[in-house]
Design a protein around this motif. Structure first.
Motif, short mmCIF file in Angstrom:
data_model
loop_
_atom_site.label_atom_id
_atom_site.label_comp_id
_atom_site.label_asym_id
_atom_site.label_seq_id
_atom_site.Cartn_x
_atom_site.Cartn_y
_atom_site.Cartn_z
N THR A 1 0.83 -1.21 0.00
CA THR A 1 0.00 0.00 0.00
C THR A 1 0.86 1.25 0.00
OG1 THR A 1 -1.87 1.10 1.06
CG2 THR A 1 -0.26 0.12 2.53
N ALA A 2 2.03 1.18 0.64
CA ALA A 2 2.94 2.33 0.61
C ALA A 2 3.39 2.61 -0.82
CB ALA A 2 4.15 2.06 1.50
N GLU A 3 3.71 1.55 -1.56
CA GLU A 3 4.18 1.72 -2.93
C GLU A 3 3.04 2.20 -3.83
OE1 GLU A 3 6.80 -0.71 -6.26
OE2 GLU A 3 5.97 -1.78 -4.54
N SER A 4 1.84 1.67 -3.61
CA SER A 4 0.70 2.05 -4.44
C SER A 4 0.38 3.54 -4.31
CB SER A 4 -0.53 1.22 -4.06
OG SER A 4 -0.33 -0.15 -4.32
N HIS A 5 0.48 4.07 -3.08
CA HIS A 5 0.11 5.46 -2.83
C HIS A 5 1.32 6.39 -2.76
CE1 HIS A 5 -4.20 4.81 -2.07
NE2 HIS A 5 -3.83 3.63 -1.60
N ARG A 6 2.52 5.85 -3.04
CA ARG A 6 3.74 6.67 -3.04
C ARG A 6 3.96 7.34 -1.68
NH1 ARG A 6 3.50 3.86 -7.35
NH2 ARG A 6 3.87 4.82 -9.40
#
Length: 342
Positions: free
Chosen positions: A156-161
């Motif tokens: 989720t961190a990568e998805s939302h930058r």
């Protein structure tokens, strides 16, 4: 021989493995075991259950403790200590095995030195900060729980930058933070043993973003120390052993990172999730071995000792030497982790 055991302080995976190992060892020698309920509270109030191999044989994969736990401290009041001694005598016990961390074992040590009560200690803490033992059971399971959680947070961190700050347990020692940080390839690790320059962390997060990494993972101990920052706790209330209840550091760090970097930042506090779940294979084996050797110390009347892991061997060490000294994270682990934190 009639042996009682209790589990005190915070629960963790592997406690039932110790109970099972102890019960089997005493039973094999023709002895009897009972379990005092809810830590030292059970010793004060005389609440107990009978323990036998048939009833404890299936508890190995269970998390927590079948005996219950509490942070009760008999030494808050001398009359409570006298009540523990009275319970010991009324139950006609030959030995009391205390399974717990520094506080629980500290009481066992004092009972042995002050009242000549035959006690034996077994080290337990997910924080891995007890001296005189290489590792404590519960630590390995905790690391796997944290690792699993961070692996999920990474997506989720990568998805939302985003940058995600993960707060884990560790009042005075950063074993969980450092080991899980290495296992989860964290971008920053903040522990109690070493002041952290948050400005340097923020510059690293910005640099990595410029180089193409669109997210960040920051691991923070609940007792982390930052240069020039006062990370006060969210709750100044003390427990029965005089410890301030910690929590809320991750939230404050996340806000500071977002302000300094301009990168959207969120925080997650894993809290008591770290204590739960079925013990890992390592903790099942370690807990079982410690329970067996605690039973053997009892049968040999080698009291005032704590069972400890020394290399691959389980040994007995004096309780008085095992408690009272915090085993903080060894600097070499931070040094090794630093290869990936710059």
């Amino acid at each position: 021989m009639k042996v009682a055991c209790l589990t005190g302080g915070g629960d963790c995976p592997g406690l039932n493995a110790v109970i099972r190992g102890l019960v089997r060892t005493i039973h094999n020698a023709g002895g009897e075991t009972i379990g005092l309920l809810e830590g030292w509270r059970g010793a004060i109030e005389g609440n107990f259950v009978q323990l036998n191999p048939m009833e404890t044989d299936e508890i190995l994969p269970m998390g927590g403790t079948i005996l219950g736990s509490s942070r009760t401290n008999p030494y808050k009041d001398e009359s409570l200590v006298e009540q523990v001694v009275k319970t010991f005598n009324e139950l006609e016990l030959d030995c009391l095995v205390a399974i717990g961390g520094d506080d629980t074992l500290g009481v066992a040590s004092k009972l042995y030195s002050d009242h000549n009560l035959p006690t034996i200690g077994c080290p337990k803490t997910i924080d891995n900060d007890l001296s005189s033992t290489d590792f404590t059971f519960g630590f390995d399971t905790c690391l796997n729980t944290v690792m699993d959680a961070v692996d999920k947070l990474r997506t989720t961190a990568e998805s939302h930058r985003r940058v995600i700050v993960v707060e884990v347990m560790g009042r005075h020692a950063g074993w969980i933070t450092c080991f899980s940080g290495i296992a989860c390839s964290a971008d920053a690790i903040m522990v109690p043993e070493q002041e952290v320059d948050l400005n340097a962390v923020c510059e690293l997060l910005k640099k990595r973003r410029e180089n193409g990494k669109k997210y960040g993972i920051v691991m923070v101990s609940e007792g982390a120390v930052l240069k020039g920052e006062d990370l006060t706790t969210k709750d100044a209330e003390l427990d029965e052993f005089g410890h301030v209840k910690l929590g809320g550091v991750g939230s404050r760090v996340a806000k500071m990172i977002e302000k300094k970097t301009g990168i959207e930042t969120r925080d997650v506090t894993l809290g008591h999730l770290q204590r739960g779940g079925s013990p890992s294979a390592y903790d099942r084996v370690l807990g079982t071995r410690l329970g067996i050797h605690a039973g053997r110390l009892a049968l040999n009347k080698d009291f005032g000792k704590m069972v400890a892991l020394n290399g691959l061997h389980i040994v007995g060490v004096p309780l008085a030497e095992a408690v009272g000294t915090m085993r903080t994270l060894y600097p070499e682990f931070l040094d090794e982790a630093s290869e990936f934190l710059r």
